[in-house]
Scaffold this motif. Structure first.
Motif, PDB file in Angstrom:
ATOM      1  N   HIS A 184       0.872  -1.172   0.000  1.00  0.00           N
ATOM      2  CA  HIS A 184       0.000   0.000   0.000  1.00  0.00           C
ATOM      3  C   HIS A 184       0.903   1.215   0.000  1.00  0.00           C
ATOM      4  O   HIS A 184       1.882   1.289   0.758  1.00  0.00           O
ATOM      5  CB  HIS A 184      -0.903   0.016   1.227  1.00  0.00           C
ATOM      6  CG  HIS A 184      -1.685   1.289   1.374  1.00  0.00           C
ATOM      7  ND1 HIS A 184      -2.862   1.534   0.687  1.00  0.00           N
ATOM      8  CD2 HIS A 184      -1.444   2.416   2.101  1.00  0.00           C
ATOM      9  CE1 HIS A 184      -3.313   2.730   0.995  1.00  0.00           C
ATOM     10  NE2 HIS A 184      -2.472   3.293   1.856  1.00  0.00           N
ATOM     11  N   ARG A 186       1.069   5.729  -1.030  1.00  0.00           N
ATOM     12  CA  ARG A 186       0.306   6.933  -1.350  1.00  0.00           C
ATOM     13  C   ARG A 186       0.004   7.005  -2.848  1.00  0.00           C
ATOM     14  O   ARG A 186      -1.068   7.424  -3.264  1.00  0.00           O
ATOM     15  CB  ARG A 186       1.098   8.169  -0.904  1.00  0.00           C
ATOM     16  CG  ARG A 186       0.354   9.482  -1.092  1.00  0.00           C
ATOM     17  CD  ARG A 186       1.081  10.600  -0.386  1.00  0.00           C
ATOM     18  NE  ARG A 186       2.473  10.712  -0.798  1.00  0.00           N
ATOM     19  CZ  ARG A 186       3.301  11.649  -0.363  1.00  0.00           C
ATOM     20  NH1 ARG A 186       2.887  12.539   0.514  1.00  0.00           N
ATOM     21  NH2 ARG A 186       4.540  11.691  -0.774  1.00  0.00           N
ATOM     22  N   ARG A 188       0.341   4.635  -6.526  1.00  0.00           N
ATOM     23  CA  ARG A 188       0.622   3.313  -7.089  1.00  0.00           C
ATOM     24  C   ARG A 188       1.875   3.373  -7.955  1.00  0.00           C
ATOM     25  O   ARG A 188       2.127   4.362  -8.658  1.00  0.00           O
ATOM     26  CB  ARG A 188      -0.578   2.832  -7.904  1.00  0.00           C
ATOM     27  CG  ARG A 188      -0.413   1.423  -8.435  1.00  0.00           C
ATOM     28  CD  ARG A 188      -1.693   0.887  -9.024  1.00  0.00           C
ATOM     29  NE  ARG A 188      -1.520  -0.497  -9.463  1.00  0.00           N
ATOM     30  CZ  ARG A 188      -2.505  -1.272  -9.873  1.00  0.00           C
ATOM     31  NH1 ARG A 188      -3.753  -0.794  -9.927  1.00  0.00           N
ATOM     32  NH2 ARG A 188      -2.268  -2.515 -10.250  1.00  0.00           N
ATOM     33  N   TYR A 201      -0.762  -4.333  -5.682  1.00  0.00           N
ATOM     34  CA  TYR A 201      -1.133  -3.063  -5.044  1.00  0.00           C
ATOM     35  C   TYR A 201      -2.510  -3.171  -4.395  1.00  0.00           C
ATOM     36  O   TYR A 201      -3.449  -3.744  -4.960  1.00  0.00           O
ATOM     37  CB  TYR A 201      -1.156  -1.944  -6.095  1.00  0.00           C
ATOM     38  CG  TYR A 201      -1.687  -0.628  -5.590  1.00  0.00           C
ATOM     39  CD1 TYR A 201      -0.988   0.107  -4.645  1.00  0.00           C
ATOM     40  CD2 TYR A 201      -2.904  -0.120  -6.062  1.00  0.00           C
ATOM     41  CE1 TYR A 201      -1.471   1.315  -4.177  1.00  0.00           C
ATOM     42  CE2 TYR A 201      -3.397   1.094  -5.610  1.00  0.00           C
ATOM     43  CZ  TYR A 201      -2.674   1.807  -4.662  1.00  0.00           C
ATOM     44  OH  TYR A 201      -3.157   3.008  -4.201  1.00  0.00           O
ATOM     45  N   TRP A 202      -2.603  -2.604  -3.183  1.00  0.00           N
ATOM     46  CA  TRP A 202      -3.882  -2.490  -2.473  1.00  0.00           C
ATOM     47  C   TRP A 202      -4.182  -1.007  -2.255  1.00  0.00           C
ATOM     48  O   TRP A 202      -3.449  -0.316  -1.572  1.00  0.00           O
ATOM     49  CB  TRP A 202      -3.809  -3.187  -1.115  1.00  0.00           C
ATOM     50  CG  TRP A 202      -3.703  -4.675  -1.204  1.00  0.00           C
ATOM     51  CD1 TRP A 202      -2.585  -5.407  -1.482  1.00  0.00           C
ATOM     52  CD2 TRP A 202      -4.764  -5.620  -1.009  1.00  0.00           C
ATOM     53  NE1 TRP A 202      -2.866  -6.743  -1.477  1.00  0.00           N
ATOM     54  CE2 TRP A 202      -4.203  -6.914  -1.178  1.00  0.00           C
ATOM     55  CE3 TRP A 202      -6.111  -5.508  -0.693  1.00  0.00           C
ATOM     56  CZ2 TRP A 202      -4.955  -8.080  -1.050  1.00  0.00           C
ATOM     57  CZ3 TRP A 202      -6.863  -6.670  -0.565  1.00  0.00           C
ATOM     58  CH2 TRP A 202      -6.292  -7.932  -0.748  1.00  0.00           C
ATOM     59  N   GLU A 203      -5.263  -0.556  -2.863  1.00  0.00           N
ATOM     60  CA  GLU A 203      -5.673   0.829  -2.642  1.00  0.00           C
ATOM     61  C   GLU A 203      -6.160   1.019  -1.207  1.00  0.00           C
ATOM     62  O   GLU A 203      -5.931   2.053  -0.586  1.00  0.00           O
ATOM     63  CB  GLU A 203      -6.778   1.212  -3.627  1.00  0.00           C
ATOM     64  CG  GLU A 203      -7.209   2.663  -3.517  1.00  0.00           C
ATOM     65  CD  GLU A 203      -8.237   3.062  -4.570  1.00  0.00           C
ATOM     66  OE1 GLU A 203      -8.691   4.219  -4.533  1.00  0.00           O
ATOM     67  OE2 GLU A 203      -8.579   2.217  -5.417  1.00  0.00           O
ATOM     68  N   SER A 204      -6.793  -0.003  -0.659  1.00  0.00           N
ATOM     69  CA  SER A 204      -7.303   0.049   0.708  1.00  0.00           C
ATOM     70  C   SER A 204      -6.284  -0.559   1.667  1.00  0.00           C
ATOM     71  O   SER A 204      -6.012  -1.767   1.606  1.00  0.00           O
ATOM     72  CB  SER A 204      -8.633  -0.705   0.815  1.00  0.00           C
ATOM     73  OG  SER A 204      -8.987  -0.896   2.179  1.00  0.00           O
ATOM     74  N   LEU A 205      -5.751   0.265   2.554  1.00  0.00           N
ATOM     75  CA  LEU A 205      -4.828  -0.245   3.567  1.00  0.00           C
ATOM     76  C   LEU A 205      -5.536  -1.239   4.474  1.00  0.00           C
ATOM     77  O   LEU A 205      -4.973  -2.278   4.836  1.00  0.00           O
ATOM     78  CB  LEU A 205      -4.253   0.917   4.382  1.00  0.00           C
ATOM     79  CG  LEU A 205      -3.374   0.543   5.576  1.00  0.00           C
ATOM     80  CD1 LEU A 205      -2.183  -0.296   5.134  1.00  0.00           C
ATOM     81  CD2 LEU A 205      -2.923   1.797   6.317  1.00  0.00           C
ATOM     82  N   ASP A 206      -6.769  -0.932   4.860  1.00  0.00           N
ATOM     83  CA  ASP A 206      -7.514  -1.818   5.759  1.00  0.00           C
ATOM     84  C   ASP A 206      -7.656  -3.221   5.168  1.00  0.00           C
ATOM     85  O   ASP A 206      -7.454  -4.231   5.863  1.00  0.00           O
ATOM     86  CB  ASP A 206      -8.901  -1.248   6.043  1.00  0.00           C
ATOM     87  CG  ASP A 206      -8.854  -0.031   6.964  1.00  0.00           C
ATOM     88  OD1 ASP A 206      -7.739   0.400   7.322  1.00  0.00           O
ATOM     89  OD2 ASP A 206      -9.933   0.484   7.322  1.00  0.00           O
ATOM     90  N   GLN A 207      -7.986  -3.298   3.897  1.00  0.00           N
ATOM     91  CA  GLN A 207      -8.171  -4.600   3.270  1.00  0.00           C
ATOM     92  C   GLN A 207      -6.853  -5.363   3.187  1.00  0.00           C
ATOM     93  O   GLN A 207      -6.824  -6.588   3.373  1.00  0.00           O
ATOM     94  CB  GLN A 207      -8.791  -4.432   1.887  1.00  0.00           C
ATOM     95  CG  GLN A 207     -10.231  -3.959   1.917  1.00  0.00           C
ATOM     96  CD  GLN A 207     -10.850  -3.896   0.536  1.00  0.00           C
ATOM     97  OE1 GLN A 207     -10.372  -4.518  -0.399  1.00  0.00           O
ATOM     98  NE2 GLN A 207     -11.932  -3.123   0.415  1.00  0.00           N
ATOM     99  N   ARG A 233      -6.772  -0.251  13.226  1.00  0.00           N
ATOM    100  CA  ARG A 233      -6.150  -0.971  12.112  1.00  0.00           C
ATOM    101  C   ARG A 233      -5.374  -2.194  12.598  1.00  0.00           C
ATOM    102  O   ARG A 233      -5.348  -3.228  11.919  1.00  0.00           O
ATOM    103  CB  ARG A 233      -5.242  -0.029  11.325  1.00  0.00           C
ATOM    104  CG  ARG A 233      -6.017   0.943  10.421  1.00  0.00           C
ATOM    105  CD  ARG A 233      -5.152   1.486   9.322  1.00  0.00           C
ATOM    106  NE  ARG A 233      -5.948   2.164   8.310  1.00  0.00           N
ATOM    107  CZ  ARG A 233      -5.948   3.484   8.137  1.00  0.00           C
ATOM    108  NH1 ARG A 233      -5.195   4.262   8.924  1.00  0.00           N
ATOM    109  NH2 ARG A 233      -6.679   4.030   7.192  1.00  0.00           N
TER     110      ARG A 233
END
Length: 333
Positions: A184, A186, A188, A201-207, A233
């Motif tokens: 993750h 800021r 990509r 790549y994960w746009e969502s840090l939580d996921q 988190r």
């Protein structure tokens, strides 16, 4: 006094901590050098006095230089040539407003810090600190099939938080160990870079956090990353997950991490940096599933000399009337 004035005296440069001998020797040849011979962290009052008496000050990560201190610096100080890449301990905006330039030493410690990240990953997943403690205490009773069982790193999912130079260097090492690399960031990365690093790549840090086996923190400390891994988190992590931090301690809520480690809600942690500098939560020290290091990520003689060489180039370039090559501007932060 103009840096281009041929009649000028040598720049007065104050270094706040002892540096490798080769670096100090070269600095003394080029500048009017003042060293901290006791090699102890300078107080605020000592730092202000040094800034008032110097054209250039060379601080380290342990020297916090805020707006109030810069306001007391006077007219002489023109350059803060930081010995290190991170500048979150310096109020860069206030410095620029007062006509004081700030430089740093980027890129030098990339490989060393990535090496230490992998060392901590191996140390925690293979329970090396526990084995060392047992041997040093003389408690080992011999080999047993079920003793000291750790985990294999190959095949594990590594989530890298912050995919700059160091994060990418960690990804390259993880690939060699057969790990699955996720990240993750800021922004990509370019497609070709992702392909080279075999990184998802994960746009969502939580996921991402909820699905990783190991989290490696490689993000700088900025207002937006303070406690980025907060209690909410951290609770997203699997109970079998491991947290590694070789970046900045402030990125993780250390108290929340400690509580969860003690409760068995996170399997382990490898930390080279801490939220409050060298003042470490005593409950964290007691945990057997934690590897703690004294900010050793960049501690190689080669790296420290290269950092010093960058500082020298920044100061010398400034002394010659030019923009330091590693100038830091607020928009970069």
């Amino acid at each position: 006094m103009s840096a281009a004035d041929p009649a000028r005296v040598r720049l007065k440069v104050t270094v706040t901590r002892r540096l490798p001998e080769a670096v100090e020797t070269r600095m003394a040849e080029l500048f009017d050098l003042s060293l901290n011979h006791e090699d102890r962290k300078m107080t605020r009052e000592q730092l202000v006095a040094a800034m008032q008496d110097s054209d250039v000050i060379v601080p380290t990560v342990t020297d916090r230089i805020d707006a109030n201190m810069l306001a007391q610096a006077g007219e002489r100080l023109k350059l803060v040539a930081n010995y290190g890449a991170g500048v979150d301990h310096i109020d860069v905006q206030s410095a620029r407003q007062r006509g004081i330039l700030v430089s740093n030493t980027p890129g030098v410690v990339t490989e060393d810090t990535a090496d230490m990240t992998m060392a901590l990953i191996l140390a925690v997943t293979r329970r090396i600190p526990e084995g060392l403690a047992e041997m040093q205490a003389g408690r080992w009773q011999g080999w047993a099939p079920t003793a000291h069982l750790g985990g294999r790193v190959g095949g594990r999912r590594l989530g890298i938080l912050g995919m700059g130079r160091i994060g990418q260097a960690v990804a390259r090492r993880a690939n060699v160990f057969g790990m699955q690399v996720h990240y993750h960031n800021r922004r990509r990365l370019r497609t070709e870079t992702e392909r080279e690093l075999q990184a998802t790549y994960w746009e969502s840090l939580d996921q991402m956090l909820a699905r990783m086996d190991i989290i490696s923190v490689n993000a700088p400390h900025t207002p937006s990353t303070f406690h980025l891994l907060n209690a909410r988190r951290l609770k997203l992590l699997k109970p079998t997950a491991v947290v590694i931090n070789t970046s900045r301690g402030e990125v993780i809520d250390e108290n929340a991490l400690t509580r969860m480690l003690r409760a068995g809600e996170i399997a382990g942690a490898g930390l080279d940096v801490f939220e409050h500098g060298h003042e470490i939560n005593p409950r964290l020290r007691e945990l057997p599933n934690v590897a703690l290091l004294p900010h050793m990520g960049s501690a190689t003689i080669e790296g420290r000399i290269e950092m010093g060489e960058k500082v020298l180039i920044n100061i010398k370039t400034f002394a010659d009337g030019h923009r330091p090559p590693d100038l830091v501007v607020p928009s970069m932060l």
